[in-house]
Design a protein around this motif. Structure first.
Motif, PDB file in Angstrom:
ATOM      1  N   PRO A 193       0.806  -1.214   0.069  1.00  0.00           N
ATOM      2  CA  PRO A 193       0.167  -0.086  -0.176  1.00  0.00           C
ATOM      3  C   PRO A 193       1.063   1.429   0.041  1.00  0.00           C
ATOM      4  O   PRO A 193       1.734   1.315   0.836  1.00  0.00           O
ATOM      5  CB  PRO A 193      -0.819  -0.324   1.315  1.00  0.00           C
ATOM      6  N   ALA A 197      -1.893   6.340   1.806  1.00  0.00           N
ATOM      7  CA  ALA A 197      -3.148   5.643   2.010  1.00  0.00           C
ATOM      8  C   ALA A 197      -3.182   4.820   3.256  1.00  0.00           C
ATOM      9  O   ALA A 197      -4.392   4.143   3.565  1.00  0.00           O
ATOM     10  CB  ALA A 197      -3.293   4.827   0.746  1.00  0.00           C
ATOM     11  N   GLN A 198      -2.059   4.974   4.064  1.00  0.00           N
ATOM     12  CA  GLN A 198      -2.201   4.142   5.378  1.00  0.00           C
ATOM     13  C   GLN A 198      -2.857   4.779   6.521  1.00  0.00           C
ATOM     14  O   GLN A 198      -2.420   4.510   7.888  1.00  0.00           O
ATOM     15  CB  GLN A 198      -0.729   3.794   5.426  1.00  0.00           C
ATOM     16  N   ASN A 199      -3.327   6.290   6.570  1.00  0.00           N
ATOM     17  CA  ASN A 199      -3.634   6.690   7.763  1.00  0.00           C
ATOM     18  C   ASN A 199      -4.998   5.977   8.211  1.00  0.00           C
ATOM     19  O   ASN A 199      -5.790   5.290   7.387  1.00  0.00           O
ATOM     20  CB  ASN A 199      -4.255   8.107   7.330  1.00  0.00           C
ATOM     21  N   GLY A 203     -10.920   6.139   5.796  1.00  0.00           N
ATOM     22  CA  GLY A 203     -10.382   5.387   4.633  1.00  0.00           C
ATOM     23  C   GLY A 203     -10.260   3.874   4.772  1.00  0.00           C
ATOM     24  O   GLY A 203     -10.726   3.154   5.886  1.00  0.00           O
ATOM     25  N   TYR A 205      -7.482   1.843   5.303  1.00  0.00           N
ATOM     26  CA  TYR A 205      -6.879   1.326   6.288  1.00  0.00           C
ATOM     27  C   TYR A 205      -7.785   0.835   7.573  1.00  0.00           C
ATOM     28  O   TYR A 205      -7.765   0.100   8.480  1.00  0.00           O
ATOM     29  CB  TYR A 205      -5.499   1.782   6.338  1.00  0.00           C
ATOM     30  N   SER A 227       0.222  -2.784   7.628  1.00  0.00           N
ATOM     31  CA  SER A 227       0.534  -2.361   6.117  1.00  0.00           C
ATOM     32  C   SER A 227       1.747  -2.475   5.303  1.00  0.00           C
ATOM     33  O   SER A 227       2.040  -2.417   4.418  1.00  0.00           O
ATOM     34  CB  SER A 227       0.038  -0.869   6.025  1.00  0.00           C
ATOM     35  N   ARG A 267      -8.329  -3.700  -2.211  1.00  0.00           N
ATOM     36  CA  ARG A 267      -7.094  -3.183  -2.469  1.00  0.00           C
ATOM     37  C   ARG A 267      -6.915  -1.836  -3.572  1.00  0.00           C
ATOM     38  O   ARG A 267      -6.425  -0.944  -3.451  1.00  0.00           O
ATOM     39  CB  ARG A 267      -6.054  -4.184  -3.036  1.00  0.00           C
ATOM     40  N   TRP A 270      -6.871   1.785  -2.113  1.00  0.00           N
ATOM     41  CA  TRP A 270      -5.799   2.376  -1.439  1.00  0.00           C
ATOM     42  C   TRP A 270      -4.646   3.093  -2.599  1.00  0.00           C
ATOM     43  O   TRP A 270      -3.744   3.859  -1.826  1.00  0.00           O
ATOM     44  CB  TRP A 270      -4.783   1.199  -0.852  1.00  0.00           C
ATOM     45  N   VAL A 271      -5.100   3.246  -3.604  1.00  0.00           N
ATOM     46  CA  VAL A 271      -4.107   3.987  -4.759  1.00  0.00           C
ATOM     47  C   VAL A 271      -4.496   5.368  -4.651  1.00  0.00           C
ATOM     48  O   VAL A 271      -5.666   5.840  -4.648  1.00  0.00           O
ATOM     49  CB  VAL A 271      -4.710   3.358  -6.087  1.00  0.00           C
ATOM     50  N   PRO A 272      -3.503   6.187  -4.256  1.00  0.00           N
ATOM     51  CA  PRO A 272      -3.529   7.655  -3.810  1.00  0.00           C
ATOM     52  C   PRO A 272      -3.766   8.556  -5.131  1.00  0.00           C
ATOM     53  O   PRO A 272      -3.435   8.197  -5.985  1.00  0.00           O
ATOM     54  CB  PRO A 272      -2.362   7.983  -3.036  1.00  0.00           C
ATOM     55  N   ARG A 273      -4.305   9.508  -4.644  1.00  0.00           N
ATOM     56  CA  ARG A 273      -4.545  10.853  -5.615  1.00  0.00           C
ATOM     57  C   ARG A 273      -3.838  12.295  -5.095  1.00  0.00           C
ATOM     58  O   ARG A 273      -4.145  12.660  -4.123  1.00  0.00           O
ATOM     59  CB  ARG A 273      -5.952  11.205  -6.170  1.00  0.00           C
TER      60      ARG A 273
END
Length: 512
Positions: A193, A197-199, A203, A205, A227, A267, A270-273
């Motif tokens: 990940p 995206a790991q906060n 979200g 996680y 993660s 999954r 989890w892809v960030p922007r």
């Protein structure tokens, strides 16, 4: 206790000594101090042990440093030898507690955390309980699970639950001393990940951790979802699940597989922007021009010292200066030579600031600007919010500089002499900055700032910026060498199927 970025400079003995390297009575004194240097896992463990009855602490050795590169092998070898020498001298013992990170690598040893656990187990034998905390960014392998009876990971990111997880380890140890024998299961996914995206405040996680906690019942001691540390770039990379039960291995395996399945199915969330530097700068420019607009926080996530970044990239700062942004503060910016020059010149001095004159990493970059020394400070401070609340923060001498001349509303830089991420408002307040008056705050941090700066900058006012840096969450930009492939999201077509488990009997997980 180290989170190792494979592409960052080596973590040396001197770096550990400057942060925290304590042994024996000094270690025990630290975990009971009002403002400890070491992790609150120790304090939480000790307080819980105290609450349950008499016990005798035999402190060994603890060394930690903020995220850095691989640990220098000679220092690591000497550290483990010293820890084991103290443990042998303390024998016989009833149990061992370790505060680990879980994502360390060394210049020669690819699995230092596993080495510590294996060496400790070799001394105490198979029947003495060994319990340990792990950061939720740990890169776990089977060897670590095999040599510990209980591994308990943090559940919060930013990490505000260290004391609670230390207390969990104390409770597990007490149960084992009363006769409980834990069973463990471990599942690892081909899934890395991205860091931002790991906060866990919200979200995917948070949803995954809550799913695991919902599966806990009377027979389940702990469900840990890790993660992993993305930028470790080792064969250990990947999201892990560790489930510990009170003696039921089938139940542990069933729950671990169910949590891993849930993670895999979700999954893609989890892809960030990220915002480009240009977009972030435009927003800061508009915010500076409109005093009625809510303030803005720009997170320079690719230069996070908490993940091994240098804390001194100039790319976002340069853009803010060139655009003529008003009311902006940037920091903390790690540049010991710049801070030293500011302290020699004194408050009020105007000079040509040369940022990163001594830095050699190409991603840091260089920048020159006219500067005015506005304020100076030195010495440690005590954190007041978030992950550093009540703990000592020692960034060394610091300086507040107004860049690009004396323009009143321009860009100010908080420069520090010791590498550190933005983790507490006191890092800015010590220099007279009232964050409520700042129009744009640009921080060197991935996410730990969220637990401390939310009183002024709630999540809706935070923009994560896609800039160059060692800790970029854009995984396609990382020069991977050792990560197992295929892995999601680098390889979008990666496949994984959960292994079959018995649907009935003792190993069945609780139903929703």
């Amino acid at each position: 206790m180290l989170e190792s970025h494979s592409h960052a400079p080596v973590a040396t003995a001197e770096e550990f000594a400057a942060d925290c390297d304590l042994a024996g009575d000094a270690l025990a004194a630290d975990w009971r101090a009002p403002h400890p240097r070491g992790p609150l896992t120790f304090a939480g463990f000790a307080a819980a042990m105290d609450a349950h009855g008499p016990w005798q602490a035999l402190p060994l050795r603890h060394a930690q440093v903020d995220a850095s590169g691989p640990v220098e092998q000679a220092f690591f070898d000497a550290f483990v030898d010293a820890l084991c020498t103290r443990l042998r001298a303390a024998m016989p013992v009833d149990g061992v507690f370790l505060s680990l990170h879980g994502a360390a690598i060394a210049t020669g040893d690819p699995d230092p955390d596993g080495t510590v656990l294996e060496r400790v187990r070799g001394i105490v034998g198979p029947d003495v309980p060994v319990v340990a905390t792990l950061d939720l960014h740990a890169n776990v392998v089977q060897r670590m699970v095999d040599h510990a009876d209980v591994l308990i990971a943090y559940r919060e990111n930013p990490h505000t639950d260290l004391a609670a997880r230390g207390a969990d380890c104390a409770a597990a140890l007490r149960e084992m001393l009363a006769g409980m024998r834990p069973a463990r299961a471990f599942v690892k996914l081909p899934f890395v990940p991205p860091s931002i995206a790991q906060n866990t405040a919200s979200g995917p996680y948070r949803a995954l951790i809550e799913h695991g906690q919902a599966l806990r019942g009377p027979g389940v001691l702990d469900v840990s979802v890790l993660s992993g540390f993305t930028l470790g770039d080792t064969p250990k990379n990947g999201l892990s699940v560790i489930v510990t039960t009170r003696g039921d291995p089938a139940l542990a395996r069933a729950i671990a597989i169910e949590v891993a399945r849930h993670a895999w199915e979700g999954r893609h969330a989890w892809v960030p922007r990220l915002a480009s530097i240009a977009d972030a700068t435009a927003r800061a420019l508009a915010c500076g021009r409109d005093p009625t607009a809510p303030p803005l926080l720009l997170a320079d996530v690719a230069d996070n010292p908490g993940g091994g970044g240098r804390g001194n990239t100039v790319w976002l700062l340069r853009a803010l200066l060139e655009a003529g942004v008003d009311g902006a503060v940037v920091g903390p910016f790690f540049d010991a030579a710049l801070v030293d020059e500011a302290h020699r010149l004194g408050v009020g001095a105007r000079f040509r600031a040369r940022l990163n004159r001594d830095e050699t990493h190409p991603l840091s970059g260089a920048l020159e600007a006219d500067a005015t020394v506005e304020r100076l400070d030195a010495g440690p401070v005590i954190g007041r919010r978030g992950i550093a609340a009540g703990q000592t923060i020692d960034d060394g001498p610091t300086a507040l500089l107004r860049l690009d001349g004396a323009r009143p509303g321009g860009v100010r830089l908080v420069a520090i002499a010791r590498r550190d991420q933005a983790r507490d408002p006191v890092q800015f307040e010590r220099l007279g900055i009232d964050l409520r008056t700042v129009r744009t705050l640009a921080v060197k941090s991935r996410g730990h700032f969220r637990a401390a700066f939310d009183e002024v900058f709630p999540d809706g006012r935070i923009v994560e910026v896609d800039a160059p840096g060692l800790t970029t969450p854009v995984l396609a930009n990382v020069p991977w060498r050792h990560i197992p492939r295929p892995v999601f999201p680098l390889d979008p077509q990666t496949e994984w199927s959960p292994p079959a488990v018995e649907p009935e009997g003792p190993g069945r997980p609780p139903s929703d």
